[in-house]
Design a protein around this motif. Sequence first.
Motif, PDB file in Angstrom:
ATOM      1  N   ALA A 235      -0.798   7.572  79.021  1.00 28.22           N
ATOM      2  CA  ALA A 235      -1.062   9.009  79.131  1.00 28.22           C
ATOM      3  C   ALA A 235       0.193   9.772  79.552  1.00 28.22           C
ATOM      4  O   ALA A 235       0.513  10.821  78.980  1.00 28.22           O
ATOM      5  CB  ALA A 235      -2.193   9.260  80.130  1.00 28.22           C
ATOM      6  N   ALA A 236       0.913   9.250  80.540  1.00 28.53           N
ATOM      7  CA  ALA A 236       2.123   9.927  81.005  1.00 28.53           C
ATOM      8  C   ALA A 236       3.198   9.937  79.923  1.00 28.53           C
ATOM      9  O   ALA A 236       3.861  10.955  79.713  1.00 28.53           O
ATOM     10  CB  ALA A 236       2.648   9.255  82.269  1.00 28.53           C
ATOM     11  N   GLY A 237       3.390   8.811  79.249  1.00 23.89           N
ATOM     12  CA  GLY A 237       4.395   8.740  78.196  1.00 23.89           C
ATOM     13  C   GLY A 237       4.101   9.696  77.057  1.00 23.89           C
ATOM     14  O   GLY A 237       4.992  10.403  76.579  1.00 23.89           O
TER      15      GLY A 237
ATOM     16  N   ALA B 228       8.353  17.145  75.986  1.00 27.02           N
ATOM     17  CA  ALA B 228       9.778  17.087  75.643  1.00 27.02           C
ATOM     18  C   ALA B 228       9.992  17.394  74.160  1.00 27.02           C
ATOM     19  O   ALA B 228      10.978  18.039  73.789  1.00 27.02           O
ATOM     20  CB  ALA B 228      10.351  15.717  75.998  1.00 27.02           C
ATOM     21  N   GLY B 229       9.076  16.951  73.312  1.00 30.52           N
ATOM     22  CA  GLY B 229       9.160  17.265  71.887  1.00 30.52           C
ATOM     23  C   GLY B 229       9.003  18.753  71.631  1.00 30.52           C
ATOM     24  O   GLY B 229       9.725  19.336  70.811  1.00 30.52           O
TER      25      GLY B 229
ATOM     26  N   LEU C 283      11.479   8.541  72.668  1.00 30.80           N
ATOM     27  CA  LEU C 283      11.677   7.427  73.591  1.00 30.80           C
ATOM     28  C   LEU C 283      10.622   7.433  74.697  1.00 30.80           C
ATOM     29  O   LEU C 283      10.084   6.381  75.061  1.00 30.80           O
ATOM     30  CB  LEU C 283      13.078   7.499  74.197  1.00 30.80           C
ATOM     31  CG  LEU C 283      13.446   6.368  75.128  1.00 30.80           C
ATOM     32  CD1 LEU C 283      13.701   5.100  74.306  1.00 30.80           C
ATOM     33  CD2 LEU C 283      14.664   6.712  75.929  1.00 30.80           C
ATOM     34  N   LEU C 284      10.305   8.614  75.210  1.00 29.74           N
ATOM     35  CA  LEU C 284       9.270   8.705  76.247  1.00 29.74           C
ATOM     36  C   LEU C 284       7.905   8.292  75.709  1.00 29.74           C
ATOM     37  O   LEU C 284       7.173   7.529  76.360  1.00 29.74           O
ATOM     38  CB  LEU C 284       9.199  10.135  76.792  1.00 29.74           C
ATOM     39  CG  LEU C 284      10.411  10.634  77.560  1.00 29.74           C
ATOM     40  CD1 LEU C 284      10.214  12.092  77.938  1.00 29.74           C
ATOM     41  CD2 LEU C 284      10.658   9.792  78.789  1.00 29.74           C
TER      42      LEU C 284
ATOM     43  N   VAL D  94      14.654   5.646  82.806  1.00 29.79           N
ATOM     44  CA  VAL D  94      14.090   6.966  82.499  1.00 29.79           C
ATOM     45  C   VAL D  94      14.685   8.019  83.431  1.00 29.79           C
ATOM     46  O   VAL D  94      14.990   9.135  82.995  1.00 29.79           O
ATOM     47  CB  VAL D  94      12.549   6.943  82.581  1.00 29.79           C
ATOM     48  CG1 VAL D  94      11.968   8.332  82.425  1.00 29.79           C
ATOM     49  CG2 VAL D  94      11.986   6.015  81.521  1.00 29.79           C
ATOM     50  N   ALA D  95      14.898   7.678  84.704  1.00 29.54           N
ATOM     51  CA  ALA D  95      15.510   8.633  85.633  1.00 29.54           C
ATOM     52  C   ALA D  95      16.925   8.984  85.188  1.00 29.54           C
ATOM     53  O   ALA D  95      17.316  10.153  85.207  1.00 29.54           O
ATOM     54  CB  ALA D  95      15.511   8.059  87.049  1.00 29.54           C
TER      55      ALA D  95
END
Length: 101
Positions: free
Chosen positions: A32-34, A41-42, A13-14, A85-86
């Motif tokens: 880039a952040a995603g 996270a993966g 999702l991110l 997202v938060a």
Amino acid sequence: MAIDWIGFAYAALLAVGGVVAYTRKGSKISLAAGLTFGSVAGYGAYCITRDPRSVKVSLFSSFLLTIIMGVRFKRSKKLMPAGLVACLSLLMILRLVLMLL
């Protein structure tokens, strides 16, 4: 060995969120952040799959995203994407802490 499907879904999702932000708004920083946070996270989900007590990477990335996106949500008052997202990151923190208990 149970696979951390929730962690991998969160990571996907991110990453997808960063790609969508890039295609819609042309935001290279969001891309880039995603992709960066999605990859971290993966990797954290992979670590949890290998050892269910190894939540440090996932906890760190979720905590960092909760802080960053929480501040953005407070400043902009827009639910999408910062608030969503938060909230998801906060839920991941709660899940990870409950895994340790």
